[in-house]
Design a protein around this motif. Structure first.
Motif: not given
Length: 306
Positions: A103-122, A126-129, A147-150
Motif C-alpha cells: 500500500n505505497p500510497q496509504r498510511h495504515p490507521i492504527i489503534y494502540m491499544s484495545t486490550v491492555t494499557d501501553p503505559y501500565q507500570p511495567i 520494559q520501555k516496549l511501548t 491510555t490512563r497513564s501519565p
C-alpha cells in the motif's frame, strides 16, 4: 511446591513460566505471531490494533479485556499478571514494511491499544511501548493511543514527530472516591488531567502535523454533584470528549462485557444507577453546555482519529 496454573500457564504443549515479579505482578514473556491485528467491530474504522502487552496491571473492575485472559484463573486474577511480547519490535518492523510494499500510497490507521494499557507500570522498566513508537514514527501511520497513564508524557520527544496522532486519556469519573472504588490501581484523576495538559502544551505546533487530544469518559462512572463543574471545566484543554455507558453484560467468557466485580460496585452508587439513563443524559447535557469549543461524541463515533 508444585507450580499452580496461575504461576505458569499453558501455551499449546508448553508451560510459560513466570519470568520475574514486578511488585505484586507476575511477569511473563513470549513471542508474538503478529503485532498488527485486523481491527473489527467497535473499532473497524482502523486497519489494525496494536497491543504491546497482554494483560494489564491496572486491573480495572469493569474492564472487558479480562475476558480474553489465557485461562479462567488468570481472568479471575486480572490485574496481577502481564505478558511481554518480547519480539514485538522485530515483528512490527516487518509488518510495516509489508504494508508499505502493498500500500505505497496509504498510511495504515492504527489503534494502540484495545486490550491492555501501553503505559501500565511495567512499561517504566520494559520501555516496549517507547521502542514501538520509535519504529512507528518512521512509517508515519495515523495513530491513536489510548491510555490512563501519565507515563505517556515521558515520550513527548517521539510523539511530537508524528504527523497524524490522537491521544486519548481515559478519565471515567471526576471524583477520586469513585475512581478508588472502580479502579483502585490506576493513576489519580489529577495526575491524568495534568498529563493531558502537559501533552497539549508541550507538543509544539508544526506545519503539516495534526496532533489531537481527547478525554474518554468511558464507561461513564458517577461523578459526585459537587465535583462535576470543576471536573468538566478542566476538560476544556482537549478538542474531544467521548462518553459511553457500560458494556452490556454477558455470561460468555470471550465477550467484551462488563465484569461482575464492577456490577457489584455499582450498588454503592444507587443515587446514580437507579436511573442510569437519566444520570447519563444529565451529565451529557452539562458537557454540552459547559464545553462550547469541545466536540462531544458518544461511543463508537468518538474513537476514530477524525
Amino acid at each position: 511446591m508444585p507450580q499452580t496454573q496461575y504461576e505458569g500457564y499453558s501455551q499449546g504443549k508448553y508451560i510459560i513460566a513466570v519470568r520475574e515479579k514486578f511488585g505484586s505482578t507476575n511477569v511473563y514473556a513470549k513471542n508474538a505471531q503478529s503485532l498488527l491485528n485486523k481491527a473489527t467491530g467497535f473499532i473497524d474504522y482502523y486497519d489494525f490494533t496494536l497491543n504491546p502487552y497482554r494483560g494489564c496491571q491496572y486491573g480495572c473492575s469493569y474492564c472487558y479485556a479480562a475476558a480474553f485472559s489465557p485461562n479462567s484463573e488468570m481472568r479471575k486474577n486480572w490485574g496481577s499478571w502481564v505478558i511481554i511480547k518480547q519480539n514485538a519490535a522485530e515483528i512490527l518492523e516487518k509488518e510495516l514494511i509489508n504494508w508499505n510494499n502493498k500500500n505505497p500510497q496509504r498510511h495504515p490507521i492504527i489503534y494502540m491499544s484495545t486490550v491492555t494499557d501501553p503505559y501500565q507500570p511495567i512499561e517504566s522498566k520494559q520501555k516496549l511501548t517507547r521502542c514501538l513508537l520509535e519504529i512507528l514514527v518512521k512509517y508515519q501511520p495515523i495513530l491513536v493511543i489510548q491510555t490512563r497513564s501519565p507515563m505517556i508524557t515521558r515520550d513527548i520527544d517521539i510523539l511530537q514527530n508524528f504527523e497524524k496522532l490522537r491521544i486519548n486519556m481515559s478519565i471515567p469519573t471526576g471524583s477520586e472516591q469513585v475512581r478508588k472504588d472502580f479502579e483502585p490501581r490506576s493513576p489519580s484523576i489529577p495526575a491524568r488531567l495534568k498529563a493531558i495538559g502537559k501533552l497539549k502544551h508541550s507538543i509544539p505546533y508544526q506545519k503539516n502535523h495534526d496532533i489531537r487530544f481527547s478525554v474518554t469518559i468511558t464507561p461513564l462512572l458517577p461523578t459526585f454533584p459537587q465535583d462535576q463543574l470543576k471536573f468538566i471545566k478542566k476538560l476544556e484543554i482537549v478538542d474531544r470528549i467521548v462518553i459511553q455507558e457500560f458494556h452490556a453484560t454477558s455470561k460468555r467468557s470471550l465477550v467484551a462485557g462488563t465484569r461482575e466485580e464492577a456490577l457489584a460496585i455499582k450498588q454503592k452508587y444507587s443515587w446514580w444507577y437507579d436511573d442510569e439513563k437519566t444520570s447519563y443524559l444529565k451529565f451529557k447535557e452539562k458537557l454540552n453546555s459547559l464545553l462550547c469549543g469541545v466536540e462531544i461524541k458518544e461511543g463508537k463515533e468518538g474513537f476514530g482519529y477524525d
